[in-house]
Motif scaffolding. Structure first.
Motif, PDB file in Angstrom:
ATOM      1  N   LEU A   1     -33.337 -21.430   2.492  1.00 38.42           N
ATOM      2  CA  LEU A   1     -32.250 -22.162   3.114  1.00 38.42           C
ATOM      3  C   LEU A   1     -31.290 -22.768   2.102  1.00 38.42           C
ATOM      4  CD1 LEU A   1     -34.042 -23.930   6.089  1.00 38.42           C
ATOM      5  CD2 LEU A   1     -32.933 -21.691   6.005  1.00 38.42           C
ATOM      6  N   ARG A   2     -31.759 -23.059   0.902  1.00 43.33           N
ATOM      7  CA  ARG A   2     -30.900 -23.742  -0.068  1.00 43.33           C
ATOM      8  C   ARG A   2     -30.029 -22.798  -0.888  1.00 43.33           C
ATOM      9  NH1 ARG A   2     -35.376 -27.563  -2.598  1.00 43.33           N
ATOM     10  NH2 ARG A   2     -36.655 -25.846  -1.845  1.00 43.33           N
ATOM     11  N   GLY A   3     -30.111 -21.524  -0.631  1.00 43.66           N
ATOM     12  CA  GLY A   3     -29.074 -20.611  -1.098  1.00 43.66           C
ATOM     13  C   GLY A   3     -29.276 -19.932  -2.427  1.00 43.66           C
ATOM     14  N   GLY A   4     -30.058 -20.477  -3.319  1.00 44.94           N
ATOM     15  CA  GLY A   4     -30.194 -19.859  -4.625  1.00 44.94           C
ATOM     16  C   GLY A   4     -31.085 -18.636  -4.587  1.00 44.94           C
ATOM     17  N   ALA A   5     -30.960 -17.801  -5.600  1.00 43.74           N
ATOM     18  CA  ALA A   5     -31.832 -16.642  -5.746  1.00 43.74           C
ATOM     19  C   ALA A   5     -33.075 -17.084  -6.505  1.00 43.74           C
ATOM     20  CB  ALA A   5     -31.098 -15.536  -6.501  1.00 43.74           C
ATOM     21  N   ARG A   6     -34.246 -16.979  -5.895  1.00 46.28           N
ATOM     22  CA  ARG A   6     -35.477 -17.464  -6.490  1.00 46.28           C
ATOM     23  C   ARG A   6     -36.525 -16.368  -6.523  1.00 46.28           C
ATOM     24  NH1 ARG A   6     -32.328 -20.665  -7.814  1.00 46.28           N
ATOM     25  NH2 ARG A   6     -32.413 -22.937  -7.599  1.00 46.28           N
ATOM     26  N   ARG A   7     -37.562 -16.577  -7.362  1.00 47.33           N
ATOM     27  CA  ARG A   7     -38.499 -15.501  -7.647  1.00 47.33           C
ATOM     28  C   ARG A   7     -39.873 -15.662  -7.030  1.00 47.33           C
ATOM     29  NH1 ARG A   7     -37.280 -14.043 -14.030  1.00 47.33           N
ATOM     30  NH2 ARG A   7     -35.023 -14.107 -13.857  1.00 47.33           N
ATOM     31  N   TYR A   8     -40.205 -16.827  -6.484  1.00 47.47           N
ATOM     32  CA  TYR A   8     -41.570 -17.061  -6.050  1.00 47.47           C
ATOM     33  C   TYR A   8     -41.648 -17.270  -4.542  1.00 47.47           C
ATOM     34  CZ  TYR A   8     -42.137 -17.631 -11.023  1.00 47.47           C
ATOM     35  OH  TYR A   8     -42.127 -17.413 -12.375  1.00 47.47           O
ATOM     36  N   GLU A   9     -42.764 -16.823  -3.968  1.00 43.76           N
ATOM     37  CA  GLU A   9     -42.947 -16.888  -2.520  1.00 43.76           C
ATOM     38  C   GLU A   9     -42.742 -18.288  -1.969  1.00 43.76           C
ATOM     39  OE1 GLU A   9     -46.811 -14.142  -2.467  1.00 43.76           O
ATOM     40  OE2 GLU A   9     -46.140 -14.745  -0.475  1.00 43.76           O
ATOM     41  N   TYR A  10     -43.282 -19.292  -2.668  1.00 41.00           N
ATOM     42  CA  TYR A  10     -43.240 -20.654  -2.131  1.00 41.00           C
ATOM     43  C   TYR A  10     -41.820 -21.206  -2.055  1.00 41.00           C
ATOM     44  CZ  TYR A  10     -42.639 -22.507  -6.885  1.00 41.00           C
ATOM     45  OH  TYR A  10     -42.164 -22.799  -8.132  1.00 41.00           O
ATOM     46  N   GLU A  11     -40.887 -20.538  -2.700  1.00 40.21           N
ATOM     47  CA  GLU A  11     -39.506 -21.012  -2.697  1.00 40.21           C
ATOM     48  C   GLU A  11     -38.715 -20.513  -1.485  1.00 40.21           C
ATOM     49  OE1 GLU A  11     -38.902 -19.556  -6.869  1.00 40.21           O
ATOM     50  OE2 GLU A  11     -38.153 -21.603  -7.176  1.00 40.21           O
ATOM     51  N   TYR A  12     -39.354 -19.704  -0.648  1.00 41.05           N
ATOM     52  CA  TYR A  12     -38.698 -19.157   0.532  1.00 41.05           C
ATOM     53  C   TYR A  12     -39.241 -19.817   1.791  1.00 41.05           C
ATOM     54  CZ  TYR A  12     -36.476 -15.759  -2.454  1.00 41.05           C
ATOM     55  OH  TYR A  12     -35.696 -15.183  -3.431  1.00 41.05           O
ATOM     56  N   ASP A  13     -38.361 -19.989   2.758  1.00 44.43           N
ATOM     57  CA  ASP A  13     -38.691 -20.752   3.952  1.00 44.43           C
ATOM     58  C   ASP A  13     -39.065 -19.885   5.145  1.00 44.43           C
ATOM     59  OD1 ASP A  13     -36.003 -22.429   2.650  1.00 44.43           O
ATOM     60  OD2 ASP A  13     -37.934 -23.472   2.895  1.00 44.43           O
ATOM     61  N   TYR A  14     -38.494 -18.696   5.237  1.00 41.09           N
ATOM     62  CA  TYR A  14     -38.733 -17.833   6.391  1.00 41.09           C
ATOM     63  C   TYR A  14     -39.017 -16.412   5.923  1.00 41.09           C
ATOM     64  CZ  TYR A  14     -36.877 -21.670   9.113  1.00 41.09           C
ATOM     65  OH  TYR A  14     -36.678 -22.904   9.687  1.00 41.09           O
ATOM     66  N   TRP A  15     -39.857 -15.733   6.706  1.00 40.39           N
ATOM     67  CA  TRP A  15     -40.302 -14.377   6.366  1.00 40.39           C
ATOM     68  C   TRP A  15     -40.214 -13.456   7.571  1.00 40.39           C
ATOM     69  CZ3 TRP A  15     -42.012 -12.964   1.462  1.00 40.39           C
ATOM     70  CH2 TRP A  15     -42.122 -14.012   0.545  1.00 40.39           C
ATOM     71  N   GLY A  16     -39.929 -12.199   7.287  1.00 34.20           N
ATOM     72  CA  GLY A  16     -40.016 -11.178   8.314  1.00 34.20           C
ATOM     73  C   GLY A  16     -41.443 -10.680   8.448  1.00 34.20           C
ATOM     74  N   GLN A  17     -41.628  -9.767   9.381  1.00 36.14           N
ATOM     75  CA  GLN A  17     -42.976  -9.267   9.664  1.00 36.14           C
ATOM     76  C   GLN A  17     -43.379  -8.117   8.743  1.00 36.14           C
ATOM     77  OE1 GLN A  17     -40.305  -8.278  11.216  1.00 36.14           O
ATOM     78  NE2 GLN A  17     -40.523  -6.043  11.332  1.00 36.14           N
ATOM     79  N   GLY A  18     -42.433  -7.561   8.031  1.00 37.33           N
ATOM     80  CA  GLY A  18     -42.728  -6.489   7.086  1.00 37.33           C
ATOM     81  C   GLY A  18     -42.486  -5.108   7.665  1.00 37.33           C
ATOM     82  N   THR A  19     -42.167  -4.173   6.777  1.00 37.06           N
ATOM     83  CA  THR A  19     -41.992  -2.776   7.159  1.00 37.06           C
ATOM     84  C   THR A  19     -42.690  -1.909   6.116  1.00 37.06           C
ATOM     85  OG1 THR A  19     -40.380  -1.079   7.814  1.00 37.06           O
ATOM     86  CG2 THR A  19     -39.743  -2.519   5.992  1.00 37.06           C
ATOM     87  N   GLN A  20     -43.420  -0.911   6.582  1.00 33.07           N
ATOM     88  CA  GLN A  20     -44.213  -0.081   5.686  1.00 33.07           C
ATOM     89  C   GLN A  20     -43.350   0.993   5.039  1.00 33.07           C
ATOM     90  OE1 GLN A  20     -47.730  -0.139   4.933  1.00 33.07           O
ATOM     91  NE2 GLN A  20     -47.071   1.357   3.374  1.00 33.07           N
ATOM     92  N   VAL A  21     -43.481   1.119   3.729  1.00 32.05           N
ATOM     93  CA  VAL A  21     -42.868   2.213   2.981  1.00 32.05           C
ATOM     94  C   VAL A  21     -43.993   2.996   2.317  1.00 32.05           C
ATOM     95  CG1 VAL A  21     -41.412   2.831   1.017  1.00 32.05           C
ATOM     96  CG2 VAL A  21     -40.701   1.017   2.600  1.00 32.05           C
ATOM     97  N   THR A  22     -44.037   4.281   2.578  1.00 32.32           N
ATOM     98  CA  THR A  22     -45.045   5.141   1.983  1.00 32.32           C
ATOM     99  C   THR A  22     -44.355   6.290   1.269  1.00 32.32           C
ATOM    100  OG1 THR A  22     -46.612   4.616   3.751  1.00 32.32           O
ATOM    101  CG2 THR A  22     -47.095   6.550   2.395  1.00 32.32           C
ATOM    102  N   VAL A  23     -44.658   6.442  -0.018  1.00 31.95           N
ATOM    103  CA  VAL A  23     -44.057   7.495  -0.827  1.00 31.95           C
ATOM    104  C   VAL A  23     -45.154   8.481  -1.210  1.00 31.95           C
ATOM    105  CG1 VAL A  23     -42.671   8.041  -2.854  1.00 31.95           C
ATOM    106  CG2 VAL A  23     -42.404   5.817  -1.717  1.00 31.95           C
ATOM    107  N   SER A  24     -44.997   9.708  -0.785  1.00 30.84           N
ATOM    108  CA  SER A  24     -46.002  10.733  -1.082  1.00 30.84           C
ATOM    109  C   SER A  24     -45.634  11.482  -2.355  1.00 30.84           C
ATOM    110  CB  SER A  24     -46.112  11.703   0.079  1.00 30.84           C
ATOM    111  OG  SER A  24     -44.885  12.380   0.276  1.00 30.84           O
ATOM    112  N   SER A  25     -46.657  11.904  -3.059  1.00 26.53           N
ATOM    113  CA  SER A  25     -46.428  12.612  -4.332  1.00 26.53           C
ATOM    114  C   SER A  25     -46.294  14.110  -4.116  1.00 26.53           C
ATOM    115  CB  SER A  25     -47.585  12.326  -5.286  1.00 26.53           C
ATOM    116  OG  SER A  25     -48.806  12.709  -4.708  1.00 26.53           O
TER     117      SER A  25
ATOM    118  N   ASP B   1     -44.288   2.826  -5.377  1.00 24.19           N
ATOM    119  CA  ASP B   1     -43.455   1.966  -4.546  1.00 24.19           C
ATOM    120  C   ASP B   1     -44.052   1.770  -3.158  1.00 24.19           C
ATOM    121  OD1 ASP B   1     -40.621   3.597  -5.986  1.00 24.19           O
ATOM    122  OD2 ASP B   1     -41.335   1.571  -6.449  1.00 24.19           O
ATOM    123  N   THR B   2     -45.124   2.487  -2.854  1.00 27.30           N
ATOM    124  CA  THR B   2     -45.770   2.357  -1.551  1.00 27.30           C
ATOM    125  C   THR B   2     -46.284   0.939  -1.339  1.00 27.30           C
ATOM    126  OG1 THR B   2     -46.423   4.692  -1.470  1.00 27.30           O
ATOM    127  CG2 THR B   2     -47.712   3.143  -0.141  1.00 27.30           C
ATOM    128  N   ALA B   3     -45.850   0.325  -0.247  1.00 27.00           N
ATOM    129  CA  ALA B   3     -46.201  -1.069   0.039  1.00 27.00           C
ATOM    130  C   ALA B   3     -45.607  -1.468   1.384  1.00 27.00           C
ATOM    131  CB  ALA B   3     -45.669  -1.995  -1.059  1.00 27.00           C
TER     132      ALA B   3
END
Length: 124
Positions: free
Chosen positions: A100-124, A90-92
């Protein structure tokens, strides 16, 4: 203009939990479809989960079903990703995205705005 700001990432041991939050400003949050994507080093960015404007429709990638839960609070303009039973794979960097159009979609190009991201690191 819509701005999305993720928080809640960090370092956790395998089997642990994290809750990611994504706060939105600008626009009409309650009308957006929302998604959480993730990108591991050297890999493409993939959808983890999405949720419709009402919260009534959700979708999860097979790899996270039963462990991750997406939810939204339209009063707080925030979408969440509760992550339980975390695995090293799950590390990523996790990104939230708004459609903006409200539906739940699966592909990047279907989204209009993005956040900057947050790092998740899972150690074994």
């Amino acid at each position: 203009q819509v701005q999305l700001v993720e928080s809640g990432g960090g370092l956790v041991q395998a089997g642990g939990s994290l809750r990611l939050s994504c706060a939105a400003s600008g626009g009409t949050f309650s009308m957006y479809g929302l998604g959480w994507f993730r990108q591991a080093p050297g890999k493409e960015r993939d959808l983890v989960a999405n949720i419709s404007w009402s919260g009534g429709i959700t979708y999860y990638a097979d790899s996270v079903k039963g462990r991750l839960t997406i939810s939204r609070d339209n009063a707080k303009n925030t979408v969440y990703l509760q992550m339980n039973s975390l695995k090293p794979e799950d590390t990523a960097v996790y990104y939230c995205a708004a459609r903006l159009r409200g539906g739940a979609r699966r592909y990047e190009y279907e989204y209009d705005y993005w956040g900057q991201g947050t790092q998740v690191t899972v150690s074994s």
